[in-house]
Design an enzyme around this catalytic site. Structure first.
Site, PDB file in Angstrom:
ATOM      1  N   PRO A  53       0.796  -1.222   0.000  1.00  0.00           N
ATOM      2  CA  PRO A  53       0.000   0.000   0.000  1.00  0.00           C
ATOM      3  C   PRO A  53       0.835   1.283   0.000  1.00  0.00           C
ATOM      4  CG  PRO A  53      -0.056  -1.051   2.145  1.00  0.00           C
ATOM      5  CD  PRO A  53       0.585  -2.031   1.208  1.00  0.00           C
ATOM      6  N   ASN A  54       0.303   2.256  -0.715  1.00  0.00           N
ATOM      7  CA  ASN A  54       0.845   3.618  -0.800  1.00  0.00           C
ATOM      8  C   ASN A  54       2.123   3.733  -1.621  1.00  0.00           C
ATOM      9  OD1 ASN A  54      -1.188   4.949   0.844  1.00  0.00           O
ATOM     10  ND2 ASN A  54      -0.338   3.776   2.544  1.00  0.00           N
TER      11      ASN A  54
ATOM     12  N   ARG B  22       4.978  11.093  -2.455  1.00  0.00           N
ATOM     13  CA  ARG B  22       4.775  10.812  -1.032  1.00  0.00           C
ATOM     14  C   ARG B  22       6.070  11.021  -0.236  1.00  0.00           C
ATOM     15  NH1 ARG B  22       4.673   4.679   1.269  1.00  0.00           N
ATOM     16  NH2 ARG B  22       3.970   5.175   3.356  1.00  0.00           N
TER      17      ARG B  22
ATOM     18  N   TYR C 103      11.275   8.891   1.174  1.00  0.00           N
ATOM     19  CA  TYR C 103      11.228   7.811   0.185  1.00  0.00           C
ATOM     20  C   TYR C 103      11.916   8.156  -1.143  1.00  0.00           C
ATOM     21  CZ  TYR C 103       7.863   5.835   3.445  1.00  0.00           C
ATOM     22  OH  TYR C 103       7.274   5.317   4.573  1.00  0.00           O
TER      23      TYR C 103
ATOM     24  N   ASN D 158       8.209  -5.420  -1.107  1.00  0.00           N
ATOM     25  CA  ASN D 158       8.098  -4.302  -0.176  1.00  0.00           C
ATOM     26  C   ASN D 158       6.640  -4.265   0.268  1.00  0.00           C
ATOM     27  OD1 ASN D 158       7.897  -1.954   1.245  1.00  0.00           O
ATOM     28  ND2 ASN D 158       9.005  -0.691  -0.248  1.00  0.00           N
TER      29      ASN D 158
ATOM     30  N   ALA E 125       3.171  -0.762   4.753  1.00  0.00           N
ATOM     31  CA  ALA E 125       2.721  -0.790   6.158  1.00  0.00           C
ATOM     32  C   ALA E 125       2.265  -2.173   6.599  1.00  0.00           C
ATOM     33  CB  ALA E 125       1.595   0.221   6.350  1.00  0.00           C
TER      34      ALA E 125
ATOM     35  N   GLU F  39      12.790  -9.250   1.558  1.00  0.00           N
ATOM     36  CA  GLU F  39      12.003  -8.091   2.021  1.00  0.00           C
ATOM     37  C   GLU F  39      12.819  -6.819   1.780  1.00  0.00           C
ATOM     38  OE1 GLU F  39      11.189  -8.474   6.190  1.00  0.00           O
ATOM     39  OE2 GLU F  39      10.415  -6.427   6.382  1.00  0.00           O
TER      40      GLU F  39
ATOM     41  N   HIS G 293      12.789  -2.478   2.012  1.00  0.00           N
ATOM     42  CA  HIS G 293      12.191  -1.199   2.386  1.00  0.00           C
ATOM     43  C   HIS G 293      13.095  -0.087   1.880  1.00  0.00           C
ATOM     44  CE1 HIS G 293       9.336  -3.248   4.916  1.00  0.00           C
ATOM     45  NE2 HIS G 293      10.343  -3.973   5.365  1.00  0.00           N
TER      46      HIS G 293
ATOM     47  N   ARG H 233      13.299   4.823  12.350  1.00  0.00           N
ATOM     48  CA  ARG H 233      12.048   5.578  12.334  1.00  0.00           C
ATOM     49  C   ARG H 233      11.197   5.253  13.578  1.00  0.00           C
ATOM     50  NH1 ARG H 233       9.294   5.056   6.667  1.00  0.00           N
ATOM     51  NH2 ARG H 233       8.155   6.829   7.552  1.00  0.00           N
TER      52      ARG H 233
HETATM   53  C1  DQA Z   1       8.284   1.151   3.672  1.00  0.00           C
HETATM   54  C2  DQA Z   1       8.383   1.338   5.200  1.00  0.00           C
HETATM   55  C3  DQA Z   1       7.039   1.109   5.870  1.00  0.00           C
HETATM   56  O1  DQA Z   1       7.147   1.324   7.278  1.00  0.00           O
HETATM   57  C4  DQA Z   1       6.003   2.072   5.333  1.00  0.00           C
HETATM   58  O2  DQA Z   1       4.742   1.812   5.905  1.00  0.00           O
HETATM   59  C5  DQA Z   1       5.940   2.062   3.838  1.00  0.00           C
HETATM   60  C6  DQA Z   1       7.185   2.002   3.080  1.00  0.00           C
HETATM   61  C7  DQA Z   1       9.601   1.517   2.965  1.00  0.00           C
HETATM   62  O3  DQA Z   1       9.746   1.154   1.782  1.00  0.00           O
HETATM   63  O4  DQA Z   1      10.463   2.194   3.550  1.00  0.00           O
HETATM   64  O5  DQA Z   1       4.875   2.194   3.252  1.00  0.00           O
HETATM   65  O6  DQA Z   1       8.014  -0.223   3.416  1.00  0.00           O
END
Ligand code: DQA
Length: 148
Positions: free
Chosen positions: A11-12, A19, A24, A75, A78, A99, A101, A108
């Protein structure tokens, strides 16, 4: 024939570029996807790059990978910090998952320090921005060549 790998985004992540660019970065997800396809091609991998905002769709895709892909770069956004369903799907799929990020989740908020994915991942990369995806593909290539 090139091995297929899924690169799955949660998501997102469709909002990348717009964003919180201070966290990011300025690259869009489309650009990251193009970079993954190109890097995968150079490694002899066929990259299937996807994004969804829905947890169940990620579960469906992980299940699909059990027969449709040799490995997964993921990735989970959240859902990393909340999803037992994604944890269980990875365990059942029997495919190596790396995984990724973009940000360093350990530098964080405390709620980002726990991942339900890490205990079932073959490896974890965080804090290296979009380069993390490329490093993950390289690592996955070596795991697949070794047979898992
Ligand atoms: C993320 C880190 C997560 O905590 C966050 O909710 C994201 C992006 C990252 O790529 O740094 O949506 O996965």
């Amino acid at each position: 024939m090139a091995a297929t790998v899924f690169v799955l985004n949660g998501p997102n992540l469709n909002m990348l570029g717009l964003r919180e660019p201070s966290i990011y970065g300025g690259k869009s997800l489309k650009e990251i996807g193009e970079d993954c396809v190109a890097a995968g091609g150079a490694l002899g991998l066929s990259v299937d790059f996807r994004q969804t905002n829905h947890e169940g769709v990620l579960v469906d895709w992980i299940q699909e990978a059990a027969s449709g892909a040799e490995g997964i770069v993921m990735n989970p956004g959240a859902y990393t910090h909340t999803s037992v369903a994604i944890h269980d799907a990875i365990r059942a799929a029997g495919r190596p998952v790396i995984e990724v990020h973009l940000s360093n989740i350990f530098a964080r908020e405390a709620f980002r320090h726990h991942s339900y994915v890490s205990p079932v991942a073959a490896g974890v990369i965080c804090g290296l921005g979009p380069k993390g995806y490329i490093l993950a593909l390289d690592a996955l290539k070596h795991m697949i060549a070794k047979g898992g």
